[in-house]
Design an enzyme around this catalytic site. Structure first.
Site, PDB file in Angstrom:
ATOM      1  N   TYR A 168      -1.655  -0.051   6.948  1.00  0.00           N
ATOM      2  CA  TYR A 168      -2.212  -1.128   6.112  1.00  0.00           C
ATOM      3  C   TYR A 168      -3.499  -1.667   6.732  1.00  0.00           C
ATOM      4  O   TYR A 168      -4.495  -1.898   6.023  1.00  0.00           O
ATOM      5  CB  TYR A 168      -1.172  -2.229   5.986  1.00  0.00           C
ATOM      6  CG  TYR A 168      -1.546  -3.386   5.102  1.00  0.00           C
ATOM      7  CD1 TYR A 168      -1.423  -3.296   3.722  1.00  0.00           C
ATOM      8  CD2 TYR A 168      -2.001  -4.585   5.637  1.00  0.00           C
ATOM      9  CE1 TYR A 168      -1.758  -4.365   2.894  1.00  0.00           C
ATOM     10  CE2 TYR A 168      -2.328  -5.659   4.826  1.00  0.00           C
ATOM     11  CZ  TYR A 168      -2.202  -5.544   3.458  1.00  0.00           C
ATOM     12  OH  TYR A 168      -2.527  -6.605   2.649  1.00  0.00           O
ATOM     13  N   LYS A 172      -7.131  -1.522   4.838  1.00  0.00           N
ATOM     14  CA  LYS A 172      -7.885  -2.733   4.523  1.00  0.00           C
ATOM     15  C   LYS A 172      -9.241  -2.750   5.229  1.00  0.00           C
ATOM     16  O   LYS A 172     -10.224  -3.277   4.684  1.00  0.00           O
ATOM     17  CB  LYS A 172      -7.065  -3.971   4.875  1.00  0.00           C
ATOM     18  CG  LYS A 172      -5.852  -4.150   3.970  1.00  0.00           C
ATOM     19  CD  LYS A 172      -6.267  -4.251   2.503  1.00  0.00           C
ATOM     20  CE  LYS A 172      -5.107  -4.456   1.571  1.00  0.00           C
ATOM     21  NZ  LYS A 172      -5.513  -4.616   0.153  1.00  0.00           N
ATOM     22  N   ILE A 201      -1.197 -15.754   1.939  1.00  0.00           N
ATOM     23  CA  ILE A 201      -1.263 -16.483   0.674  1.00  0.00           C
ATOM     24  C   ILE A 201       0.135 -16.480   0.063  1.00  0.00           C
ATOM     25  O   ILE A 201       0.827 -15.461   0.059  1.00  0.00           O
ATOM     26  CB  ILE A 201      -2.266 -15.832  -0.295  1.00  0.00           C
ATOM     27  CG1 ILE A 201      -3.649 -15.705   0.360  1.00  0.00           C
ATOM     28  CG2 ILE A 201      -2.354 -16.621  -1.593  1.00  0.00           C
ATOM     29  CD1 ILE A 201      -4.322 -17.020   0.698  1.00  0.00           C
ATOM     30  N   THR A 203       2.458 -15.779  -2.183  1.00  0.00           N
ATOM     31  CA  THR A 203       2.786 -14.968  -3.354  1.00  0.00           C
ATOM     32  C   THR A 203       4.133 -14.300  -3.097  1.00  0.00           C
ATOM     33  O   THR A 203       4.662 -14.321  -1.979  1.00  0.00           O
ATOM     34  CB  THR A 203       1.730 -13.877  -3.587  1.00  0.00           C
ATOM     35  OG1 THR A 203       1.735 -12.992  -2.447  1.00  0.00           O
ATOM     36  CG2 THR A 203       0.345 -14.472  -3.766  1.00  0.00           C
TER      37      THR A 203
END
Length: 273
Positions: A168, A172, A201, A203
């Site tokens: 990841y 990114k 964040i 979510t």
């Protein structure tokens, strides 16, 4: 002529962005999952937005091209915000490379030919990209290799042996440098392209990430850095609104970090072993 906003990803970030910048415009929302997409479009329409949905798998290049062509046919392409992605906590390395790495490259490629004067594209990357340990040569290759070659690059092939978190981070960082490299082509069209790199964040995806050991460390660093909380989708949407609005016309090819100071703490204050 109608102004058109495209948002990929019908999750928490994507819907927050659509609400923030979609007023008075046609909102073309895209997601790979029809049920998720239908619910998000219905919610936006109920709130008065001129929302439409198009099922789109960003890992499939032709699917993204169809989205770009549909957007251009709707009217003046004002903004494209690419939030679609998968999480290291819930996805395999292969899925991360197909969606987060290759999918972002597809979006950059597909929307460049239909970008016009004033179009602004924002790709959601991640704070994680700032912690990649790549050589300059590897970054250049990730930034400039043809999209069709991305998954066969040595640095990407070797990622198959990595943990999903490390894959990841690589994906990114590739988003960030690929947007840097694309800025020239977008500039020549009078358009702009940037990345936004959020920290934690609030979510559904972030909550899933918080369940594991990495999530425990992540939440502890939010406390240690002094912010003491996660960010909200609305706060991210405000930054996207700036980057797609008239106040940022001289900003392109760069990354905006939205992490409550977490990266600064990790770099300058985290206790060293």
């Amino acid at each position: 002529m109608t102004d058109v906003v495209v948002v990929t990803g019908a999750g928490g970030m994507g819907v927050a962005v659509a609400r923030r910048i979609g007023g008075g415009r046609t909102v073309l929302l895209a997601d790979a999952f029809p049920d998720t997409l239908d619910r998000a479009v219905a919610a936006l329409r109920a709130e008065g937005y001129a929302a439409k949905g198009q099922v789109t798998d960003v890992s499939d290049g032709p699917s993204v091209v169809r989205l770009a062509e549909a957007a251009a046919a709707e009217g003046r392409l004002t903004a494209v915000v690419h939030t679609a992605g998968v999480s290291a906590a819930t996805a395999t390395v292969g899925q991360i490379m197909a969606v987060d790495l290759l999918g972002t490259a597809h979006v950059i490629d597909a929307f460049e030919p239909v970008a016009t004067h004033g179009t602004a594209l924002v790709c959601i990357a991640s704070m994680a990209g700032h912690y990649a340990t790549l050589t300059g040569e590897q970054e250049t290759t990730l930034a400039t290799a043809p999209t069709t070659d991305l998954l066969s690059l040595d640095v990407v092939v070797r990622a198959a042996d990595l943990e999903p978190v490390m894959a990841y981070i690589l994906a990114k960082r590739a988003n960030q440098v690929r947007v840097e490299a694309a800025a020239l082509a977008y500039n020549r069209r009078g358009a702009r392209i940037n990345t936004v790199s959020p920290g934690v964040i609030s979510t559904a995806m972030a909550k899933a990430e918080q369940q594991g050991e990495a999530g425990t460390h992540m939440m502890a660093s939010l406390t240690a850095c002094g912010i003491g909380r996660t960010g909200t989708p609305g706060e991210l949407a405000e930054v996207v609104a700036f980057l797609t609005g008239p106040g940022s016309l001289y900003i392109t090819g760069t990354d905006i970090l939205i992490d409550g100071g977490q990266a600064a703490w990790l770099r300058r204050h985290r206790p060293r072993a």
